[in-house]
Design an enzyme around this catalytic site. Structure first.
Site, PDB file in Angstrom:
ATOM      1  N   CYS A   1       0.845  -1.197   0.000  1.00 19.06           N
ATOM      2  CA  CYS A   1       0.000   0.000   0.000  1.00 19.06           C
ATOM      3  C   CYS A   1       0.878   1.243   0.000  1.00 19.06           C
ATOM      4  O   CYS A   1       1.911   1.273   0.649  1.00 19.06           O
ATOM      5  CB  CYS A   1      -0.851   0.061   1.272  1.00 19.06           C
ATOM      6  SG  CYS A   1      -2.000  -1.275   1.434  1.00 19.06           S
TER       7      CYS A   1
ATOM      8  N   GLY B   1       3.093 -16.282  -9.834  1.00 14.82           N
ATOM      9  CA  GLY B   1       2.980 -17.023 -11.085  1.00 14.82           C
ATOM     10  C   GLY B   1       2.810 -18.521 -10.945  1.00 14.82           C
ATOM     11  O   GLY B   1       3.143 -19.262 -11.863  1.00 14.82           O
TER      12      GLY B   1
END
Lengths: 276, 311
Positions: free
Chosen positions: B130, B244
């Site tokens: 963030c 991934g």
């Protein structure tokens, strides 16, 4: 056809390995695909969509969403239609009969047919015709009076017109180049029709097509005070609400979003603010 | 029977396969697609103190072997999360990890404080990608002193396991992992998305409304593996490997590199049942290699040596 994940509970949407029954090349890079998918054929409502993955490779990696165009419950198939716009749709155009496609669906909320609207009016811009053959069948089965307005840039892009031949429906065609039917935008003949229709409260519009066309449809619905449902197309990844990648602005203040995949893709005109 | 259980500090999982934050919604979206209880754990969408509408479209764009996203932390906010989302999550038998987003250290603390009295939460994962509103938008885990400080502040208000989710967009991720450990984190999860950009050359606009976006998918797996391996070598803290993972072989690579647990992310968008396939594949691999427990794989990478005659 086989459900690819044995852990899935029965009786709901799912991920299915579906065999290609046929692929049709219309013209101008427009195709349709018939997939053996009895589970989805049983459950699908007009206006819902499926999310397809046709390759095992890393690119393109995401599924591609398509309106369910036609359904045959007894033979257990569904059809989708598309135009080549990128690598995913190009890959789809090379599918052959017998190949297997992963199909996630049925997804989204379909059209809501108003119980009081005796006159259904289907208006499509270009490939926005995609969800209409199945909706048309449903409306005819409900003994609605159906009128169809199909528009495209040119005659070769007017596809699926034969899907509206049943139940002596009125079909009006429009092309921007005038090669077939009315010369101009499809909203032209629609407005002419609305101008001479007396009981507009008995009319319900169903619209699908590019965003400028949908904005025009929302304006028309507002001006004539006619019920209108619009079906949106956006980029999507998952198709069922987990990626949160397909927001559409709400009409109230444009600061909030709904998701095209789970809150749509069909929305009541005036409930969403479309841009672009 | 292969023992698939995994541990992160005191947190015991039935298997090492979780679904990653922001790639599985609030879990109920997938409940009719498979038995969620088969997963080792579910990490929720990032929850902030107040509801967030998220970014305008376009939020996602497909790129080579992956995708870019900038969702803008769209979420219902902690109060609605407790009222509307947690009851379903609590009804599951799998471990629920709540991912928390904040613009300030205080916001992280306040979200945790809201959740502390709620049952059914196994751990917190802090989204340190963030932007820190007090540090000019620098991500929390781009500065080790900030990482340590925020972790320590959260640590003070909870006895639950705290997991720091780290950005890969730093010079040395092990420096940040060490800071998280020193602040009291029980584990680190990595990697969050790589910063990426795609441009529409016709309009000359970014493909994503926010401009820069997070790159995820198979393309980033080698980067993620290298970061996991680096932290495993440098810092004595359990690692949750992310990046991934689409197959059980991908997951096995992460375990061997040093991750105790893995998370499935982008693959859920293509096939939300990926986690189940991965669990089965890990079990099959262990059986075939006569490993009684998959935990034996963790950090088992074998270096090449000049006089090594084994295969």
């Amino acid at each position: 056809m086989q459900k690819s994940n044995e852990a899935s509970p029965a009786g709901s949407r799912g991920i299915f390995d579906c065999r290609v029954l046929s692929i049709t090349h219309f013209s101008n890079q427009i195709y349709s695909l018939r997939l053996s998918c009895p589970d989805i054929a049983q459950k699908a409502e007009p206006g819902q969509f499926v999310n397809l993955k046709v390759n095992q490779d890393l690119f393109p990696i995401l599924r591609r969403p398509f309106s369910i165009s036609q359904v045959n419950q007894s033979d257990g198939w569904i059809e989708v239609v598309w135009k080549i716009v990128g690598v995913g749709t190009e890959l789809m155009s090379r599918l052959r009969t017998g190949q297997v496609v992963s199909v996630l669906g049925p997804l989204g909320n379909g059209f809501t047919i108003d119980p009081d609207a005796e006159n259904a009016v289907l208006v499509a811009g270009g490939l926005g015709v995609a969800p209409f053959p199945y909706l048309f069948e449903r409306l005819v089965a409900m003994h609605r009076r159906v009128r169809v307005f199909l528009g495209a840039r040119t005659g070769s892009e007017l596809v699926l017109t034969q899907g509206f031949s049943r139940g002596n429906a009125d079909v009006e065609l429009a092309t921007e180049d005038g090669s077939v039917g009315f010369r101009g935008l499809v909203t032209g003949p629609l407005v002419t029709f609305l101008d001479k229709t007396e009981h507009l409260d008995s009319v319900q519009l169903f619209a699908c097509g590019p965003t400028p066309f949908l904005n025009a449809m929302c304006e028309i619905a507002k001006k004539y005070q006619v019920k209108c449902q619009i079906s949106l197309e956006t980029t999507m990844a998952c198709g069922f609400g987990i990626c949160v990648g397909c927001p559409v602005r709400t009409a109230d203040n444009g600061k909030r979003f709904m998701l095209t995949c789970v809150d749509g893709p069909v929305f009541e005109a005036g409930k969403v603010a479309l841009h672009g | 029977m292969v023992d698939l259980s995994a541990k992160i500090g005191d947190l015991v999982l039935q298997n090492p396969v979780m679904v990653a934050s922001g790639t599985f919604g609030y879990a109920s979206e997938s409940a009719d697609l498979f038995d969620l209880n088969q997963l080792g754990g579910i990490v929720t969408k990032s929850i902030s103190l107040n509801p967030r509408a998220g970014n305008p479209p376009p939020r996602i764009f497909e790129v080579a072997a992956g995708m870019l996203n900038s969702i803008g932390l769209a979420n219902v906010g902690v109060e609605a999360f407790i009222a509307e989302k947690l009851p379903f999550l609590r009804s599951l038998q799998t471990r629920i990890i709540v991912n928390i987003a904040g613009g300030t250290a205080e916001e992280f603390v306040r979200v945790v404080e809201h959740l502390e009295d709620e049952s059914g939460i196994a751990a917190y994962e802090l989204n340190y990608s963030c932007p820190n509103v007090r540090e000019g938008g620098l991500e929390f885990s781009q500065d080790p002193s900030v990482t340590q400080k925020v972790t320590a502040q959260v640590r003070r208000v909870t006895g639950r396991p705290v997991i720091a989710k780290l950005t890969p967009n730093v010079t040395r991720v092990s420096t940040i992992a060490r800071a998280a450990r020193d602040g009291g984190a029980d584990a680190v999860s990595l990697i969050n998305t790589l910063v990426g950009l795609a441009i529409d050359t016709e309009t000359r606009r970014p493909r994503i409304y926010a401009g820069k976006a997070g790159y995820s998918g198979p393309a980033i797996k080698p980067v993620a593996l290298a970061k996991v391996f680096e932290v495993a070598q440098e810092v004595d803290i359990p690692i949750i490997g992310i990046g991934g993972i689409f197959s059980s072989n991908d997951a096995l690579e992460f375990l061997i590199a040093g991750a105790s647990v893995i998370q499935i992310g982008t693959a859920n968008f293509v096939d939300p049942t990926t986690g189940i396939r991965v669990i089965k594949g890990i079990e099959r691999y262990c059986a075939e290699h006569e490993l009684p427990a998959c935990a034996e794989l963790v950090g088992s990478l074998r270096p090449w040596c000049d006089n090594d005659t084994s295969s």
